[in-house]
Scaffold this motif. Structure first.
Motif, PDB file in Angstrom:
ATOM      1  N   SER A  61      60.001  33.625  83.019  1.00 38.75           N
ATOM      2  CA  SER A  61      60.388  33.178  81.683  1.00 38.75           C
ATOM      3  C   SER A  61      61.892  33.033  81.584  1.00 38.75           C
ATOM      4  O   SER A  61      62.634  33.876  82.085  1.00 38.75           O
ATOM      5  CB  SER A  61      59.900  34.187  80.641  1.00 38.75           C
ATOM      6  OG  SER A  61      60.269  33.780  79.349  1.00 38.75           O
TER       7      SER A  61
ATOM      8  N   VAL B  90      66.357  34.938  77.350  1.00 42.68           N
ATOM      9  CA  VAL B  90      66.563  34.699  75.926  1.00 42.68           C
ATOM     10  C   VAL B  90      67.882  35.319  75.497  1.00 42.68           C
ATOM     11  O   VAL B  90      68.163  36.475  75.813  1.00 42.68           O
ATOM     12  CB  VAL B  90      65.418  35.308  75.084  1.00 42.68           C
ATOM     13  CG1 VAL B  90      65.678  35.086  73.600  1.00 42.68           C
ATOM     14  CG2 VAL B  90      64.091  34.705  75.486  1.00 42.68           C
TER      15      VAL B  90
ATOM     16  N   GLN C 217      59.588  43.911  68.772  1.00 45.92           N
ATOM     17  CA  GLN C 217      58.842  42.830  68.136  1.00 45.92           C
ATOM     18  C   GLN C 217      59.049  42.830  66.627  1.00 45.92           C
ATOM     19  O   GLN C 217      59.193  41.768  66.003  1.00 45.92           O
ATOM     20  CB  GLN C 217      57.356  42.962  68.454  1.00 45.92           C
ATOM     21  CG  GLN C 217      56.537  41.758  68.001  1.00 45.92           C
ATOM     22  CD  GLN C 217      57.033  40.448  68.587  1.00 45.92           C
ATOM     23  OE1 GLN C 217      57.137  40.306  69.799  1.00 45.92           O
ATOM     24  NE2 GLN C 217      57.379  39.501  67.728  1.00 45.92           N
TER      25      GLN C 217
ATOM     26  N   ILE D 126      62.450  41.353  65.980  1.00 44.11           N
ATOM     27  CA  ILE D 126      62.390  39.895  66.149  1.00 44.11           C
ATOM     28  C   ILE D 126      61.818  39.236  64.890  1.00 44.11           C
ATOM     29  O   ILE D 126      62.359  38.265  64.362  1.00 44.11           O
ATOM     30  CB  ILE D 126      61.545  39.526  67.388  1.00 44.11           C
ATOM     31  CG1 ILE D 126      62.295  39.894  68.670  1.00 44.11           C
ATOM     32  CG2 ILE D 126      61.205  38.031  67.391  1.00 44.11           C
ATOM     33  CD1 ILE D 126      61.477  39.718  69.924  1.00 44.11           C
ATOM     34  N   ASN D 127      60.716  39.811  64.410  1.00 42.90           N
ATOM     35  CA  ASN D 127      60.072  39.244  63.215  1.00 42.90           C
ATOM     36  C   ASN D 127      60.971  39.344  61.996  1.00 42.90           C
ATOM     37  O   ASN D 127      61.095  38.387  61.217  1.00 42.90           O
ATOM     38  CB  ASN D 127      58.752  39.964  62.946  1.00 42.90           C
ATOM     39  CG  ASN D 127      57.710  39.686  64.008  1.00 42.90           C
ATOM     40  OD1 ASN D 127      57.819  38.724  64.760  1.00 42.90           O
ATOM     41  ND2 ASN D 127      56.701  40.539  64.109  1.00 42.90           N
TER      42      ASN D 127
ATOM     43  N   TRP E 221      62.629  35.312  63.515  1.00 37.75           N
ATOM     44  CA  TRP E 221      62.277  34.522  64.694  1.00 37.75           C
ATOM     45  C   TRP E 221      60.789  34.593  64.991  1.00 37.75           C
ATOM     46  O   TRP E 221      60.161  35.634  64.849  1.00 37.75           O
ATOM     47  CB  TRP E 221      63.055  34.987  65.916  1.00 37.75           C
ATOM     48  CG  TRP E 221      64.524  34.772  65.816  1.00 37.75           C
ATOM     49  CD1 TRP E 221      65.490  35.718  65.640  1.00 37.75           C
ATOM     50  CD2 TRP E 221      65.209  33.515  65.866  1.00 37.75           C
ATOM     51  NE1 TRP E 221      66.729  35.135  65.572  1.00 37.75           N
ATOM     52  CE2 TRP E 221      66.586  33.785  65.716  1.00 37.75           C
ATOM     53  CE3 TRP E 221      64.787  32.191  66.024  1.00 37.75           C
ATOM     54  CZ2 TRP E 221      67.546  32.774  65.715  1.00 37.75           C
ATOM     55  CZ3 TRP E 221      65.743  31.188  66.018  1.00 37.75           C
ATOM     56  CH2 TRP E 221      67.108  31.482  65.879  1.00 37.75           C
ATOM     57  N   ASP E 222      60.245  33.475  65.435  1.00 39.73           N
ATOM     58  CA  ASP E 222      58.848  33.387  65.825  1.00 39.73           C
ATOM     59  C   ASP E 222      58.786  32.816  67.239  1.00 39.73           C
ATOM     60  O   ASP E 222      59.324  31.734  67.485  1.00 39.73           O
ATOM     61  CB  ASP E 222      58.090  32.465  64.851  1.00 39.73           C
ATOM     62  CG  ASP E 222      56.620  32.335  65.207  1.00 39.73           C
ATOM     63  OD1 ASP E 222      56.042  33.316  65.698  1.00 39.73           O
ATOM     64  OD2 ASP E 222      56.053  31.253  64.984  1.00 39.73           O
ATOM     65  N   PRO E 223      58.168  33.540  68.196  1.00 44.22           N
ATOM     66  CA  PRO E 223      58.068  32.990  69.557  1.00 44.22           C
ATOM     67  C   PRO E 223      57.226  31.717  69.570  1.00 44.22           C
ATOM     68  O   PRO E 223      56.116  31.691  69.052  1.00 44.22           O
ATOM     69  CB  PRO E 223      57.388  34.124  70.342  1.00 44.22           C
ATOM     70  CG  PRO E 223      57.577  35.357  69.518  1.00 44.22           C
ATOM     71  CD  PRO E 223      57.585  34.886  68.097  1.00 44.22           C
TER      72      PRO E 223
ATOM     73  N   TYR F 137      62.291  30.122  70.714  1.00 40.04           N
ATOM     74  CA  TYR F 137      62.027  30.749  69.419  1.00 40.04           C
ATOM     75  C   TYR F 137      62.296  29.763  68.293  1.00 40.04           C
ATOM     76  O   TYR F 137      63.109  28.846  68.436  1.00 40.04           O
ATOM     77  CB  TYR F 137      62.916  31.984  69.227  1.00 40.04           C
ATOM     78  CG  TYR F 137      62.449  33.196  70.012  1.00 40.04           C
ATOM     79  CD1 TYR F 137      61.638  34.160  69.416  1.00 40.04           C
ATOM     80  CD2 TYR F 137      62.802  33.357  71.339  1.00 40.04           C
ATOM     81  CE1 TYR F 137      61.207  35.267  70.121  1.00 40.04           C
ATOM     82  CE2 TYR F 137      62.360  34.460  72.069  1.00 40.04           C
ATOM     83  CZ  TYR F 137      61.564  35.410  71.445  1.00 40.04           C
ATOM     84  OH  TYR F 137      61.128  36.490  72.150  1.00 40.04           O
TER      85      TYR F 137
ATOM     86  N   TYR G   3      66.941  28.134  72.230  1.00 40.89           N
ATOM     87  CA  TYR G   3      66.542  28.138  73.641  1.00 40.89           C
ATOM     88  C   TYR G   3      67.791  28.367  74.486  1.00 40.89           C
ATOM     89  O   TYR G   3      68.786  27.658  74.360  1.00 40.89           O
ATOM     90  CB  TYR G   3      65.886  26.801  74.009  1.00 40.89           C
ATOM     91  CG  TYR G   3      65.274  26.769  75.390  1.00 40.89           C
ATOM     92  CD1 TYR G   3      64.129  27.509  75.688  1.00 40.89           C
ATOM     93  CD2 TYR G   3      65.831  25.997  76.399  1.00 40.89           C
ATOM     94  CE1 TYR G   3      63.562  27.475  76.951  1.00 40.89           C
ATOM     95  CE2 TYR G   3      65.265  25.942  77.664  1.00 40.89           C
ATOM     96  CZ  TYR G   3      64.124  26.691  77.946  1.00 40.89           C
ATOM     97  OH  TYR G   3      63.563  26.648  79.201  1.00 40.89           O
TER      98      TYR G   3
ATOM     99  N   TYR H  24      56.014  23.205  68.220  1.00 41.57           N
ATOM    100  CA  TYR H  24      54.944  24.119  68.633  1.00 41.57           C
ATOM    101  C   TYR H  24      53.935  23.416  69.530  1.00 41.57           C
ATOM    102  O   TYR H  24      53.468  23.978  70.528  1.00 41.57           O
ATOM    103  CB  TYR H  24      54.236  24.692  67.397  1.00 41.57           C
ATOM    104  CG  TYR H  24      54.948  25.857  66.760  1.00 41.57           C
ATOM    105  CD1 TYR H  24      54.513  27.158  66.971  1.00 41.57           C
ATOM    106  CD2 TYR H  24      56.056  25.652  65.948  1.00 41.57           C
ATOM    107  CE1 TYR H  24      55.172  28.233  66.381  1.00 41.57           C
ATOM    108  CE2 TYR H  24      56.715  26.714  65.350  1.00 41.57           C
ATOM    109  CZ  TYR H  24      56.279  27.999  65.571  1.00 41.57           C
ATOM    110  OH  TYR H  24      56.940  29.065  64.993  1.00 41.57           O
TER     111      TYR H  24
END
Length: 234
Positions: free
Chosen positions: A8, A11, A127, A130-131, A135-137, A143, A153, A170
Motif C-alpha cells: 500500500s 499515507v 481509526q 481518522i474518522n 477522512w474516509d478510506p 482518502y 494521496y 470511489y
C-alpha cells in the motif's frame, strides 16, 4: 500497533493530532501509531504545554486522557470548546477505565468519541482519529474528506471536487474501475446539449485536472472501456 501494508502506498498529510497523556509510554505509543497512519502527532504530558502549542495552530484532533498531571481532561475539553467555539478540534477521550462520566462527557458535547485503553487496541484509536478528522478510506493510500470535498494521496490534496466527482473517485478506486456507460449515467445531466461521448470526455478531463499529480499518475485508461485508479501499482 498498526503496521503498514508493504503493497500500500505510504499515507501522509492527514493532519496534526495532539496526544495529551501523563503516561509517557502510552503517549509515545499513540503518537507512533498515528504518525505511521499518516498524521503528524505531537505528545504532551501537561495541559499548559498543549495550550501554548495552540498559538502555532489548532490540530485536527485531540486525543485526551481524562487524568492529567495537575489537570482534568474534561476541563481541557471544556476550555477548547469555550475558547475556540466552531474551530474546536474533535476530541477523542482515551481512558484506562470506562465510566458513566464518559457517557456524560459525550452527551455534553465536550468530546466526540471514547476509546478504552486495554480493551480497545491502538488500531481502533487510530481509526477513530481518522474518522473524527473527517477522512474516509477510499482505497489503498487514498482518502476522501467529504466536508472539504477533497481527495488525499501521497500527501497531496486535490482541488475541491463536486459530490458527483467524489462519488466517481470511489468507483475509480474499485478493483474493476468504472465503465464508460456507468460514468455517463453518473456524470452527464439528462438535458446535456453536447454529444454524449464528447461531453463525457470533457467531464472526465475536468475531473482529472483537479487531481494532484500523484493521483493523476495512477488514473489508468482502458481504451474504449473506462477508467480506474491503479492504486497498488503507482
Amino acid at each position: 500497533m498498526p503496521t503498514l501494508d508493504p503493497l500500500s502506498p505510504t499515507v501522509t498529510g492527514l493532519g496534526r493530532v495532539a496526544v495529551l497523556d501523563g503516561d509517557r509510554a502510552c503517549q509515545a505509543a499513540a503518537c507512533a501509531a498515528l504518525d505511521e497512519a499518516g498524521f503528524e502527532a505531537q505528545g504532551f504530558a501537561r495541559a499548559e504545554d498543549f495550550y501554548e502549542s495552540l498559538d502555532r495552530g489548532v490540530p485536527a484532533v485531540v486525543v485526551l486522557d481524562r487524568r492529567l498531571p495537575g489537570a482534568s481532561g474534561d476541563m481541557v475539553a471544556a476550555k477548547l470548546r469555550a475558547e475556540l467555539g466552531a474551530r474546536r478540534p474533535a476530541v477523542v477521550i482515551w481512558i484506562a477505565e470506562p465510566s458513566r462520566d464518559c457517557e456524560a462527557t459525550l452527551l455534553s458535547g465536550l468530546a466526540d468519541d471514547v476509546v478504552v485503553k486495554g480493551e480497545q487496541d491502538l488500531a481502533i484509536l487510530v481509526q477513530r482519529v481518522i474518522n473524527r478528522a473527517g477522512w474516509d478510506p477510499v482505497g489503498p493510500g487514498l482518502y476522501c474528506n467529504r466536508r472539504e470535498g477533497v481527495l488525499l494521496y501521497k500527501g497531496e490534496r486535490s482541488e475541491p471536487l463536486t459530490p458527483r466527482e467524489l462519488d466517481l473517485a470511489y468507483l475509480l478506486a474499485a478493483t474493476e474501475g468504472i465503465t464508460r456507460p456507468q460514468a455517463k449515467r453518473m456524470m452527464i445531466e439528462l438535458d446535456a446539449k453536447t454529444a454524449a461521448e464528447v461531453h463525457l470526455n470533457v467531464v472526465v478531463c475536468r475531473f482529472r485536472a483537479k487531481l494532484p499529480p500523484s493521483l493523476r499518475a495512477v488514473l489508468a485508461t482502458t481504451r474504449g472501456q473506462g477508467w480506474r485508479f491503479d492504486l497498488l501499482h503507482p
